[in-house]
Enzyme design. Sequence first.
Site, PDB file in Angstrom:
ATOM      1  N   SER A 123       8.184   7.314   8.809  1.00  0.00           N
ATOM      2  CA  SER A 123       7.403   6.112   8.533  1.00  0.00           C
ATOM      3  C   SER A 123       6.118   6.436   7.769  1.00  0.00           C
ATOM      4  O   SER A 123       5.357   5.538   7.427  1.00  0.00           O
ATOM      5  CB  SER A 123       7.063   5.390   9.833  1.00  0.00           C
ATOM      6  OG  SER A 123       6.416   6.280  10.725  1.00  0.00           O
ATOM      7  N   HIS A 144      13.144   4.375   4.754  1.00  0.00           N
ATOM      8  CA  HIS A 144      12.396   3.985   5.946  1.00  0.00           C
ATOM      9  C   HIS A 144      12.806   2.620   6.493  1.00  0.00           C
ATOM     10  O   HIS A 144      12.524   1.581   5.892  1.00  0.00           O
ATOM     11  CB  HIS A 144      10.892   3.990   5.625  1.00  0.00           C
ATOM     12  CG  HIS A 144      10.042   3.551   6.771  1.00  0.00           C
ATOM     13  ND1 HIS A 144       8.952   2.731   6.621  1.00  0.00           N
ATOM     14  CD2 HIS A 144      10.146   3.797   8.114  1.00  0.00           C
ATOM     15  CE1 HIS A 144       8.412   2.491   7.795  1.00  0.00           C
ATOM     16  NE2 HIS A 144       9.117   3.122   8.718  1.00  0.00           N
ATOM     17  N   GLU A 156      12.433   0.634   3.117  1.00  0.00           N
ATOM     18  CA  GLU A 156      11.716   1.178   1.962  1.00  0.00           C
ATOM     19  C   GLU A 156      12.413   2.441   1.445  1.00  0.00           C
ATOM     20  O   GLU A 156      12.675   3.359   2.223  1.00  0.00           O
ATOM     21  CB  GLU A 156      10.272   1.524   2.352  1.00  0.00           C
ATOM     22  CG  GLU A 156       9.438   0.328   2.774  1.00  0.00           C
ATOM     23  CD  GLU A 156       8.093   0.707   3.352  1.00  0.00           C
ATOM     24  OE1 GLU A 156       7.103   0.031   3.040  1.00  0.00           O
ATOM     25  OE2 GLU A 156       8.027   1.689   4.125  1.00  0.00           O
ATOM     26  N   ASN A 195       3.260   0.288   6.053  1.00  0.00           N
ATOM     27  CA  ASN A 195       2.397   1.013   6.987  1.00  0.00           C
ATOM     28  C   ASN A 195       0.988   1.208   6.443  1.00  0.00           C
ATOM     29  O   ASN A 195       0.022   1.284   7.214  1.00  0.00           O
ATOM     30  CB  ASN A 195       3.016   2.348   7.375  1.00  0.00           C
ATOM     31  CG  ASN A 195       4.025   2.198   8.496  1.00  0.00           C
ATOM     32  OD1 ASN A 195       3.931   1.276   9.303  1.00  0.00           O
ATOM     33  ND2 ASN A 195       5.002   3.074   8.544  1.00  0.00           N
TER      34      ASN A 195
END
Length: 290
Positions: A123, A144, A156, A195
């Site tokens: 992540s 991800h 992602e 993130n």
Amino acid sequence: MNVEQIKNVAVIGAGNMGHQIAALLAIHGYETRCMDTDRKVLEKAETFFTGYLDKQVNEGRLSEKEAQKAAAKLHVTQDLEKAVVPADFVIEAIVEMLDVKRKLFSKMDKLAPKHAILATNSSYIVSSKIADATSRPDKVCNMHFFNPALVMKLVEVVKGEHVSEETAEVAYQLIEKIGKKPVMLNKEVEGFLINRIVRVIRFEAYWLHEMGIASIEDIDSACVHGLGHPMGPFRLNDLVGLDLTYTMATEKFKSTGNPVDLPYTSLVKKYAQGKFGRKTGEGWYTYPNE
């Protein structure tokens, strides 16, 4: 290699993310081997597989035949070789620690077929920090998923300079084939898209809480009712896992040496107490029925 040639997939790490990714792949027809060194983690994964498929049948999302077919395609093992040797595509979903990932990718590189793509579900960590541990850096990429992987649509894909066009395209198309929504990052950046955005919000929320400006509940409520977020940063942190957030922050500090990147005191305290969120029944909130 093209996406149609992918028949066998290995998921390395059978924790919360790994076993959900494995279930998703099996439901979509891929021969899937889910590997973990911890037998108890694998037993928990098997229990999840059975319960999840039963629930899908009971709720009319899968037929009995479809569930049986998916179950037949799911295999668990403690043997890395058994998982990786037949794989056309490998997804790593282990702890967010660079040195551990590098050792694993080095081992997988020696076991996997030469055509196989090795993806990391990290992540935060960019794949260029892992790729040179293998003899196939052009086939190592970020892929991800978000927690819970069976529910969240977004995945992602990160195309670093070392990643071939073919690898990025196959990863992107595989995500589409399992019913998810891929987005492509054309350059590497730690934390990727979501993130990085969430980190800013979360760290600001920690600061507001630690300064006594507002309660956890009111900060979450403000984000839900003022910003239209489905849940506030603390509730989301409980869902993702405080242990993951703590590890990501400490790993970033190791790479930068910047004290700004250290985890906030309140997060460190929760981590030390083993209060990781929903997975442990308590984090910023309590979950007695989890």
